[in-house]
Write a protein that holds these residues in place. Sequence first.
Motif, PDB file in Angstrom:
ATOM      1  N   UNK A   1      82.528  14.105  -4.612  1.00 35.34           N
ATOM      2  CA  UNK A   1      81.569  13.528  -5.504  1.00 35.34           C
ATOM      3  C   UNK A   1      80.796  14.517  -6.304  1.00 35.34           C
ATOM      4  N   UNK A   2      80.485  15.604  -5.655  1.00 30.80           N
ATOM      5  CA  UNK A   2      79.561  16.509  -6.405  1.00 30.80           C
ATOM      6  C   UNK A   2      80.401  17.077  -7.755  1.00 30.80           C
ATOM      7  N   UNK A   3      81.666  17.551  -7.517  1.00 27.29           N
ATOM      8  CA  UNK A   3      82.398  17.979  -8.454  1.00 27.29           C
ATOM      9  C   UNK A   3      82.927  16.987  -9.415  1.00 27.29           C
ATOM     10  N   UNK A   4      82.698  15.551  -9.031  1.00 31.23           N
ATOM     11  CA  UNK A   4      82.949  14.518 -10.251  1.00 31.23           C
ATOM     12  C   UNK A   4      81.884  14.264 -10.866  1.00 31.23           C
ATOM     13  N   UNK A   5      80.726  14.998 -10.728  1.00 32.35           N
ATOM     14  CA  UNK A   5      79.487  14.882 -11.734  1.00 32.35           C
ATOM     15  C   UNK A   5      78.392  13.919 -11.105  1.00 32.35           C
ATOM     16  N   UNK A   6      78.315  13.801  -9.926  1.00 33.21           N
ATOM     17  CA  UNK A   6      77.247  13.079  -9.122  1.00 33.21           C
ATOM     18  C   UNK A   6      76.175  14.341  -8.549  1.00 33.21           C
ATOM     19  N   UNK A   7      75.076  13.924  -8.560  1.00 35.60           N
ATOM     20  CA  UNK A   7      74.171  15.000  -7.962  1.00 35.60           C
ATOM     21  C   UNK A   7      73.905  14.638  -6.624  1.00 35.60           C
TER      22      UNK A   7
END
Length: 290
Positions: A160-166
């Motif tokens: 999720x983080x590496x997909x652009x979500x904080x």
Amino acid sequence: MEALEEICACLPEEIACRVRARASALTELRLRPGGRPQMCFAEGDELLEKPLTGAAFQKIAARMLEFSLYAWEDELRRGFFTLPGGSRVGVCGRYAVEEGRLGAIAYISALCVRVAREVRGAGAALAGAMLEGGGVKSALLISRPGMGKTTLLRDAARLLSNAGRTVSLADERGELAACRAGVPTLDVGARTDVMDMCPKHIAIAHMVRALRPDVVVTDEVGDRRDADAVLDARRAGTAVLASAHAAGFAEAARRPALREMLEMGAFDMVALIDGGLGRLAALKPWEGCA
């Protein structure tokens, strides 16, 4: 596997060799002075032949605690501490009891080492379902103990983080990120902030206020305080990814705090691990589980 080697570095070579030989399947190592070391797997356990002497047990405990009970005093009051690499060590022994709570520990009589793993790709299906449609959905991950919830949860947070979500990670037991001096030693993603060794209901509230994450990730929710924190996060517009102990959907629905969260819309979907370590057996909307 860094976490396994951190464990083996504290063990007598004979036990370390047996642990390495079953590394891919090992979930826990249980040690007791005078008892036979117990290796636990998803399908059962194995007792090693030679009992562990009291002196050998104390040496293992001292190594794991870096030769300082005092340095780990706060963690030991909670009944566990975390090794470098993220493996959690549950502790049993003689505790002082102070105002109804565990105080200082006088001696240790058992260690339960839960082996931490990084399995890249384990959380792909879960993270993909949460991101479907362009937003971020909330999800509850359930399974029996020892089935790989933490491993799958960690990888989903990374994706999720590496997909652009904080991502804000409430890591109460220090297992998800395995922070040392505040720095994660496990990969939880480039856009992830971690608050560790803090009760999750406090950490969730703080991070939602202070960091404005797209999603909060936490392990093993289940009591009233957790439910209130999760529901408050959802009301603030933050998605939540959490795990909980339950053998199936029906059992999850029988736990009061979990049922309240589900019925009040805290989670859009429920994922079940079953049939093998880390195996995602079902992923469905809560309405289809009730």
